[in-house]
Motif scaffolding. Structure first.
Motif, PDB file in Angstrom:
ATOM      1  N   LEU A  46     -36.752 -16.993 -14.023  1.00 55.48           N
ATOM      2  CA  LEU A  46     -37.063 -18.178 -13.226  1.00 55.48           C
ATOM      3  C   LEU A  46     -38.452 -18.734 -13.522  1.00 55.48           C
ATOM      4  CD1 LEU A  46     -35.532 -17.072  -9.804  1.00 55.48           C
ATOM      5  CD2 LEU A  46     -34.471 -18.405 -11.628  1.00 55.48           C
TER       6      LEU A  46
ATOM      7  N   PHE B 140     -29.445 -20.437 -17.063  1.00 52.30           N
ATOM      8  CA  PHE B 140     -30.675 -20.351 -16.277  1.00 52.30           C
ATOM      9  C   PHE B 140     -31.849 -20.853 -17.116  1.00 52.30           C
ATOM     10  CE2 PHE B 140     -28.331 -17.785 -13.298  1.00 52.30           C
ATOM     11  CZ  PHE B 140     -29.045 -17.847 -12.107  1.00 52.30           C
TER      12      PHE B 140
ATOM     13  N   VAL C 138     -37.113 -23.666  -7.397  1.00 55.67           N
ATOM     14  CA  VAL C 138     -35.926 -23.032  -6.832  1.00 55.67           C
ATOM     15  C   VAL C 138     -35.752 -23.457  -5.376  1.00 55.67           C
ATOM     16  CG1 VAL C 138     -34.791 -20.832  -6.327  1.00 55.67           C
ATOM     17  CG2 VAL C 138     -36.246 -21.039  -8.357  1.00 55.67           C
TER      18      VAL C 138
ATOM     19  N   ALA D 115     -40.396 -17.518 -10.400  1.00 55.38           N
ATOM     20  CA  ALA D 115     -40.191 -18.911  -9.996  1.00 55.38           C
ATOM     21  C   ALA D 115     -41.540 -19.613  -9.835  1.00 55.38           C
ATOM     22  CB  ALA D 115     -39.402 -18.973  -8.686  1.00 55.38           C
TER      23      ALA D 115
ATOM     24  N   LEU E 216     -36.745 -13.864  -5.856  1.00 49.88           N
ATOM     25  CA  LEU E 216     -36.939 -15.072  -6.652  1.00 49.88           C
ATOM     26  C   LEU E 216     -38.385 -15.160  -7.158  1.00 49.88           C
ATOM     27  CD1 LEU E 216     -34.935 -17.578  -4.414  1.00 49.88           C
ATOM     28  CD2 LEU E 216     -34.130 -16.365  -6.464  1.00 49.88           C
TER      29      LEU E 216
ATOM     30  N   ILE F 235     -33.266 -24.536 -10.050  1.00 50.83           N
ATOM     31  CA  ILE F 235     -32.139 -23.693  -9.671  1.00 50.83           C
ATOM     32  C   ILE F 235     -31.926 -23.809  -8.167  1.00 50.83           C
ATOM     33  CG2 ILE F 235     -31.204 -21.341  -9.675  1.00 50.83           C
ATOM     34  CD1 ILE F 235     -31.917 -22.192 -12.510  1.00 50.83           C
TER      35      ILE F 235
ATOM     36  N   LYS G 214     -39.542 -22.466 -13.188  1.00 53.99           N
ATOM     37  CA  LYS G 214     -38.450 -23.164 -12.487  1.00 53.99           C
ATOM     38  C   LYS G 214     -38.840 -23.474 -11.043  1.00 53.99           C
ATOM     39  CE  LYS G 214     -35.737 -21.886 -15.971  1.00 53.99           C
ATOM     40  NZ  LYS G 214     -35.675 -22.744 -17.113  1.00 53.99           N
TER      41      LYS G 214
END
Length: 182
Positions: free
Chosen positions: A98, A65, A103, A131, A126, A71, A101
């Motif tokens: 996250l 991760f 997503v 995220a 998330l 992701i 990131k």
């Protein structure tokens, strides 16, 4: 090129969710991204159920991760929520696993009654994990994912929508990786 981790939260080895993810993975590879798959069902059940943060397989999953720029999270929907298997993994990741990131959440299920599971069940988790950007996800009905030999066939309308979701995700990744590289 961005590094993408494609995570299947399905407990089934022959799942439609897994097939859907491999379909999206191929599109992302065609868009120039490096994609690696993580099937949560392949992680040791005892480590997941006993919350063994130090188990080597859990440590490696967390590292995967961390290394990813983006992701893709895929899950079957059970009782209006994402799978317990996926929840077990997410609970073992660092709080902000996250962070930074992009997503793409995806879900599969047998009824349109579960179509909001992404927005009401998965998206908040998330977001709580930091995220940077959660692109609009897509819910695909089980009946729209069929198998023809070794080939996965996605119903035309779903294939178009999934392609658009993958392309938005890809564009976000490309933009974020370009900005980070500057």
């Amino acid at each position: 090129m961005a590094a993408v981790l494609s995570v299947s939260g399905s407990p089934s080895a022959t799942s439609r969710t897994g097939r859907l993810l491999r379909h999206i993975d191929a599109r992302l590879v065609d868009n120039g991204h490096e994609v690696s798959a993580l099937d949560v069902r392949d992680l040791p059940a005892e480590a997941l159920l006993r919350a063994d943060f130090g188990h080597p397989a859990i440590v490696e999953a967390a590292a995967r991760f961390a290394r990813a720029d983006g992701i893709v999270i895929g899950t079957p929907v059970y009782k209006a929520a994402y799978s317990g298997l996926l929840k077990a993994l997410l609970d073992l990741l660092p709080q902000y696993a996250l962070a930074g990131k992009t997503v793409l959440p995806l879900a599969t299920g047998g009824s349109t009654a579960h179509v909001l599971a992404i927005d009401y069940a998965l998206r908040p988790v998330l977001a709580s994990m930091g995220a940077a950007h959660i692109v609009p996800g897509w819910f695909t009905l089980d009946k729209d994912i069929t198998v023809d030999g070794d080939r996965t066939v996605i119903a035309p309308a779903s294939a178009v929508a999934l392609g658009q979701a993958a392309d938005v995700f890809s564009a976000e990744l490309t933009g974020r990786v370009s900005v980070l590289a500057s």
